[in-house]
Motif scaffolding. Structure first.
Motif, mmCIF file in Angstrom:
data_model
loop_
_atom_site.group_PDB
_atom_site.id
_atom_site.type_symbol
_atom_site.label_atom_id
_atom_site.label_comp_id
_atom_site.label_asym_id
_atom_site.label_seq_id
_atom_site.Cartn_x
_atom_site.Cartn_y
_atom_site.Cartn_z
ATOM 1 N N ARG A 370 -59.137 -31.510 -7.837
ATOM 2 C CA ARG A 370 -59.763 -30.573 -8.777
ATOM 3 C C ARG A 370 -59.915 -31.215 -10.171
ATOM 4 N NH1 ARG A 370 -56.166 -26.473 -7.912
ATOM 5 N NH2 ARG A 370 -56.972 -26.091 -5.838
ATOM 6 N N PRO A 394 -65.016 -30.367 -18.948
ATOM 7 C CA PRO A 394 -64.484 -29.014 -18.768
ATOM 8 C C PRO A 394 -63.799 -28.868 -17.403
ATOM 9 C CG PRO A 394 -66.678 -28.918 -19.709
ATOM 10 C CD PRO A 394 -66.429 -30.359 -19.370
ATOM 11 N N GLN A 395 -64.450 -29.408 -16.398
ATOM 12 C CA GLN A 395 -63.876 -29.337 -15.060
ATOM 13 C C GLN A 395 -62.516 -30.030 -15.012
ATOM 14 O OE1 GLN A 395 -64.697 -27.892 -12.305
ATOM 15 N NE2 GLN A 395 -63.134 -28.891 -11.062
ATOM 16 N N ALA A 398 -59.950 -28.099 -17.004
ATOM 17 C CA ALA A 398 -59.568 -26.872 -16.303
ATOM 18 C C ALA A 398 -58.580 -27.188 -15.186
ATOM 19 C CB ALA A 398 -60.814 -26.186 -15.742
ATOM 20 N N GLN A 402 -54.824 -25.735 -15.063
ATOM 21 C CA GLN A 402 -54.399 -24.962 -13.895
ATOM 22 C C GLN A 402 -53.118 -25.547 -13.302
ATOM 23 O OE1 GLN A 402 -57.654 -23.990 -11.271
ATOM 24 N NE2 GLN A 402 -56.295 -23.937 -9.500
ATOM 25 N N GLN B 162 -67.075 -31.914 -8.894
ATOM 26 C CA GLN B 162 -65.861 -32.398 -9.534
ATOM 27 C C GLN B 162 -66.057 -33.683 -10.305
ATOM 28 O OE1 GLN B 162 -62.981 -32.314 -6.391
ATOM 29 N NE2 GLN B 162 -62.471 -30.191 -6.781
ATOM 30 N N TRP B 177 -69.340 -27.941 -14.090
ATOM 31 C CA TRP B 177 -68.370 -27.064 -13.450
ATOM 32 C C TRP B 177 -68.284 -27.293 -11.952
ATOM 33 C CZ3 TRP B 177 -64.602 -25.044 -15.757
ATOM 34 C CH2 TRP B 177 -63.823 -24.057 -15.153
ATOM 35 N N ALA B 178 -67.068 -27.213 -11.436
ATOM 36 C CA ALA B 178 -66.880 -27.163 -9.992
ATOM 37 C C ALA B 178 -66.355 -25.779 -9.688
ATOM 38 C CB ALA B 178 -65.891 -28.218 -9.531
ATOM 39 N N ASP B 180 -64.441 -24.249 -7.956
ATOM 40 C CA ASP B 180 -63.180 -23.918 -7.284
ATOM 41 C C ASP B 180 -61.993 -23.934 -8.247
ATOM 42 O OD1 ASP B 180 -63.211 -26.580 -7.685
ATOM 43 O OD2 ASP B 180 -62.623 -27.142 -5.656
ATOM 44 N N VAL B 181 -62.275 -23.776 -9.525
ATOM 45 C CA VAL B 181 -61.188 -23.746 -10.509
ATOM 46 C C VAL B 181 -61.001 -22.330 -11.022
ATOM 47 C CG1 VAL B 181 -60.530 -24.459 -12.833
ATOM 48 C CG2 VAL B 181 -61.518 -26.116 -11.267
ATOM 49 N N ASP B 182 -59.766 -21.964 -11.251
ATOM 50 C CA ASP B 182 -59.525 -20.698 -11.930
ATOM 51 C C ASP B 182 -58.353 -20.833 -12.866
ATOM 52 O OD1 ASP B 182 -60.891 -18.394 -12.188
ATOM 53 O OD2 ASP B 182 -60.579 -17.773 -10.118
ATOM 54 N N LEU B 183 -58.443 -20.173 -13.982
ATOM 55 C CA LEU B 183 -57.392 -20.242 -14.987
ATOM 56 C C LEU B 183 -56.948 -18.834 -15.308
ATOM 57 C CD1 LEU B 183 -59.120 -22.690 -17.453
ATOM 58 C CD2 LEU B 183 -57.374 -23.221 -15.754
ATOM 59 N N SER B 184 -55.695 -18.728 -15.645
ATOM 60 C CA SER B 184 -55.216 -17.432 -16.054
ATOM 61 C C SER B 184 -54.056 -17.614 -17.007
ATOM 62 C CB SER B 184 -54.777 -16.635 -14.820
ATOM 63 O OG SER B 184 -54.429 -15.352 -15.212
ATOM 64 N N ALA B 210 -64.314 -25.172 -20.589
ATOM 65 C CA ALA B 210 -63.601 -24.815 -19.362
ATOM 66 C C ALA B 210 -63.211 -23.341 -19.381
ATOM 67 C CB ALA B 210 -62.363 -25.691 -19.196
ATOM 68 N N MET B 233 -53.781 -16.981 -9.921
ATOM 69 C CA MET B 233 -53.908 -18.428 -9.761
ATOM 70 C C MET B 233 -53.563 -18.868 -8.356
ATOM 71 S SD MET B 233 -53.390 -20.222 -13.378
ATOM 72 C CE MET B 233 -52.977 -21.645 -12.485
ATOM 73 N N GLN B 234 -52.695 -18.103 -7.701
ATOM 74 C CA GLN B 234 -52.397 -18.490 -6.326
ATOM 75 C C GLN B 234 -53.488 -18.016 -5.381
ATOM 76 O OE1 GLN B 234 -48.383 -17.061 -6.061
ATOM 77 N NE2 GLN B 234 -47.845 -18.539 -7.632
ATOM 78 N N LYS B 236 -56.717 -17.851 -5.843
ATOM 79 C CA LYS B 236 -57.929 -18.684 -5.816
ATOM 80 C C LYS B 236 -57.781 -19.888 -4.888
ATOM 81 C CE LYS B 236 -55.994 -21.994 -7.826
ATOM 82 N NZ LYS B 236 -54.731 -21.425 -7.749
ATOM 83 N N ALA B 237 -56.552 -20.328 -4.722
ATOM 84 C CA ALA B 237 -56.347 -21.490 -3.867
ATOM 85 C C ALA B 237 -56.672 -21.172 -2.411
ATOM 86 C CB ALA B 237 -54.912 -21.982 -3.989
#
Lengths: 460, 406
Positions: A370, A394-395, A398, A402, B162, B177-178, B180-184, B210, B233-234, B236-237
């Protein structure tokens, strides 16, 4: 500016550790490269022989699956066994990823681990079929690690002759057009892939003084290089192109044997263009995208004087003041970001050691992908980009954030107090803003992530 | 401390120092209205050198079957394009597009790159868009096209996946952007992140972007409580799916909204060995991506869309000793989209007789791959020819207008 133990850890190692001391001098750093390979012993990766054994087994199973006289039950059993074989190979790959991380966390010779990574990337090779996919770890331990402190030519020869490289760059498919083998088996021919990359990537560099004709003649010289799952590396006389070949104006022996291949590789390794290419690449990797000219010149000169004695070249780098400049240098690549985080957190050996493959996949392998650096799978034989801008996206950011926010999941025990952690990870000169953030964070989890994401941690 | 700040602060400040966040929706809420065009362009880089002769097979050339005895089985009428060329079976799913005039090919194209046949240089030149790599490379042609467009914002263009691409790198703002990313994290966390990065404009700009993208592609970044954040966050995986289709879906989502340009790569084309098998997978993927894009954007947007698929160079005309092909020169490019005047194979066919080949081994390029991309951008976005030949593709002569788009 000169040697500084903190910078030695940050810039030339895998970062600071709360439990392992920093090197005390340049001499200590260089001695650390040459001594016994303690980490490879403590966190072992299997020999490539075991990977080869899987290729043998797979061939046997394929034969069984396709056999016309086999019963359905026999065929099913073989299919089941083949699945188990693939799974074991996959799990080994994850285990060896863990072992590599453990070495970086527990080493007291961080420069050595960084060099192993650098050269492993320079000589990128990976398996293109399922049972060979995990082969990079064993390849690196056999071809790269034992040669970190020797001459460049010895590492070059070890890498080029290794079965995984021969497989990766299709050398094992190449046959001299006028060889015995080509006469008997029509439709076999020359493949230039390895020869081209040896010139372009491994030695002279893409701007080097070679032509398409040099590529072809080198490819013809290489035609005997091969491997078998049973024997490993071999020289296959029957496939070797007869006659002498001329590379960069020099003729190499007509005898179909390994000696002229080693001769040409030694000559390429000692070529001034190679000295320039290697010196510059090392300086870019360790110091900055646009390294100090004088630093590169000093390293290049040492390379030429010593005929590619690597420790002498490392020493020329480390003795040069530009290597120790206070200004922040390169951004850590994702692998180094993760490794140095684990090291700063001193993730206990048995915690990481107890992870099953699913967890290694979730906590290490997938996050690295990722962030833009899938484990041991760069896009091509040129390996990973040395340019910071390839990673500051950004990717990429991120992915790092994460992962950093997931540290509690990695540790599964109490997360350290960010106020202490910031001193361990960055100290003794911690930027005031980062110290403040570590103190003001809403939770320990976010505090740790903020420290790991800080420019002071990410840029070395 | 916990009051009076927001993501907005981060974005504003990062925007002041970096380029990509300058056009964030929090800063310029009117950017949707400012979208410069209505047409869409998708550029797909096929990394590894797609064999154009196998993808778009010149059956009408008697030398074709002779050069590749072990590679191509018989000619299939169902895959016939124009009586001379036929599609590879793995692209068969695109035949309905061909019949509808929404698929085209260009044969015998190349960049100005010659003789070295290195993937890496070949791709760099393809994406840099100049005459050579001498003098270094600082940005990509798609980015340079955008540099001349007033009103182009970071939301106008998406580089998806990616890896970062040279094609879209440069001074013009581009979102990368890819999906498959998530942030929290907490609002406080976002604020502190901003603060620690404020002296590092590069990192700050990338991080701000991002946060913006993670906010836009599904779940909000700032979550109410710690438990919720961990759970998100878990979660999204666990989202699975094929990477290339997720990319197509994300591209379609953006193109339906403010985005006008999207770019990504598909790899796996370096078929040195056993090409009859190894080329099937990337071609199938490519066909799936095209169909998914078409379905994802819907008929209205598809009618305004042009997809350009290009590769660094072609492969040797003759198969090699290992039932594959080696690095060559001339190759093929593919085009798709409802905006396209498709259903034809463009380009002048040089023939495969040995004397007609480049270096007696490769398909002779008869046109510059950049010229076709240039005409597509002229037709889709109205970019001036003089701009295209001088700035976007320095040194290019676009030649006669092929009338690529409807």
């Amino acid at each position: 500016m000169g040697f500084d133990p903190i910078r030695a850890e940050m810039r030339f190692g895998y970062g600071r550790s709360p439990v392992i001391g920093a090197p005390t001098s340049i001499d200590a750093m260089l001695e650390g490269v040459a001594g016994p390979d303690v980490m490879a012993e403590r966190f072992a990766i299997a020999p490539f022989e075991e990977v080869r054994a899987r290729v043998i087994l797979r061939r046997a199973l394929r034969k069984q699956i396709k056999a016309t006289d086999a019963s359905q039950a026999e065929r099913d059993a073989a299919i089941t066994e083949q699945k188990a074989l693939y799974k074991a190979a996959y799990q080994d790959g994850l285990h060896w990823l863990r072992q590599t991380m453990q070495r970086r966390v527990w080493t007291s010779t961080g420069f050595r681990e960084r060099l192993a990574t650098f050269w492993g990337d320079h000589f990128t090779a990976y398996g293109k079929m399922q049972v060979l996919r995990a082969g990079t770890g064993p390849y690196l331990d056999e071809a790269i690690r034992p040669n970190l402190a020797g001459r460049f030519e010895d590492m070059l020869i070890a890498a080029v002759r290794h079965p995984l490289m021969l497989h990766f760059l299709d050398q094992d498919k190449s046959v001299g057009p006028n060889s015995d083998l080509a006469q008997k088996a029509a439709g076999r021919g020359l493949n230039e892939n390895l020869a081209r990359e040896v010139l372009e990537l491994h030695t002279l560099g893409v701007d080097g003084p070679y032509t398409q004709d040099d590529v072809r003649q080198l490819a013809e010289l290489f035609t005997g290089l091969n491997w078998t799952p049973h024997k490993g590396a071999i020289f296959r006389k029957r496939a070797a192109e007869p006659g002498a070949e001329t590379v960069l104006g020099r003729r190499y022996g007509a005898a179909a044997e390994i000696a002229p291949v080693e001769d040409v590789l030694r000559d390429l390794a000692r070529h001034p263009a190679t000295a320039r290419h290697i010196a510059r690449k090392l300086a870019v990797h360790f110091v900055a995208d646009v390294p100090d000219r004088d630093l590169v010149a000093a390293m290049e000169a040492r390379y030429r004087e010593t005929g590619g004695d690597l420790v002498a070249v490392y020493e020329a780098m480390l003795r040069h003041p530009a290597a120790w400049r206070a200004q922040a240098g390169n951004i850590k690549r994702p692998e180094a970001f993760v490794s140095s985080s684990l090291r700063a957190l001193a993730v206990p050996e048995d915690v990481l050691g107890a992870w099953k493959s699913g967890r290694i996949n979730r906590q290490l392998r997938q996050p690295l992908a990722r962030m833009g650096q899938p484990w041991q799978r760069p896009l091509g034989p040129d390996g990973w980009s040395e340019e910071d801008r390839a990673w500051i996206t950004p990717q990429g950011m991120a992915g790092r954030l994460q992962w950093a926010l997931g540290v509690p999941e990695v540790l599964r025990q109490e997360v350290p107090d960010p106020r202490d952690f910031v001193e361990v990870a960055l100290g003794p000169v911690v930027p005031e803003r980062v110290r403040f953030a570590a103190r003001a964070a809403e939770s320990r989890r976010e505090g740790i992530a903020l420290v790991l994401m800080s420019p002071a941690f990410q840029r070395v | 401390m916990a009051q009076g700040f927001s993501r907005r602060g981060f974005l504003l400040r990062a925007g002041a120092v970096g380029c990509s966040a300058a056009a964030s929706p929090f800063v310029t809420p009117m950017s949707f209205a400012a979208t410069p065009w209505d047409n869409r362009l998708v550029v797909i880089i096929l990394r590894g050198a797609m064999d154009g002769l196998d993808a778009v097979r010149p059956w009408g050339d008697a030398d074709f079957a002779v050069a590749r005895p072990g590679l191509v089985a018989g000619r299939d009428a169902a895959l016939d394009l124009d009586g001379y060329f036929g599609l590879h079976p793995a692209l068969g799913a695109l035949m309905p597009l061909w019949r509808a005039g929404e698929l085209a090919a260009v044969q015998a194209v190349s960049t100005p790159y010659r003789d070295r046949r290195s993937h890496f240089d070949g791709q760099d030149l393809l994406e840099a868009g100049g005459m050579s790599l001498a003098g270094g490379v600082k940005d990509g042609w798609l980015n340079r096209m955008l540099q001349g467009v007033p009103g182009a914002t970071a939301q106008t263009t998406y580089a998806i996946g990616q890896e970062s691409m040279l094609l879209t790198s440069g001074a013009a703002p581009v979102s990368n952007w890819a999906p498959d990313v998530d942030l929290s994290l907490s609002a406080q966390g976002v604020r502190l992140l901003e603060m620690t990065m404020q002296d590092d404009p590069g990192l700050a700009a990338a991080m701000a972007e991002a946060v913006r993208l993670a906010d836009a592609d599904g779940d909000a970044v700032v979550a109410e409580d710690e438990g919720e954040r961990m759970a998100m966050m878990q979660g999204k995986a666990l989202r699975g799916g094929k990477g290339h289709l997720r990319i197509a879906d994300f591209a379609a989502l953006q193109l339906r909204e403010a985005a006008r340009v999207a770019s990504f790569s598909i790899g796996g084309w370096d078929t040195h060995v056993n090409q009859a098998n190894t080329l099937t997978r990337p071609l199938k993927r490519l066909a799936e991506v095209i169909l998914r894009l078409r379905d994802g954007v819907g008929p209205k947007v598809w009618g305004k869309t042009t997809v350009v698929m290009m590769t660094e160079f072609g492969r040797t005309v003759r198969e090699n000793g290992t039932r594959g092909t080696d690095h060559g020169t001339g190759g093929a490019m593919l085009l798709a989209g409802g905006a396209l005047r498709g259903g034809r194979v463009y380009g002048a066919w040089p023939g495969l007789a040995e004397t007609a080949l480049y270096d007696r081994r490769d398909l002779l390029p008869t046109s510059d791959v950049r010229a076709w991309a240039a005409w597509a951008m002229r037709d889709a976005f109205g970019i001036e020819r003089s701009q295209l030949e001088a700035r976007v593709f320095p040194g290019l002569d676009m030649g006669d207008d092929p009338g690529l788009l409807l």
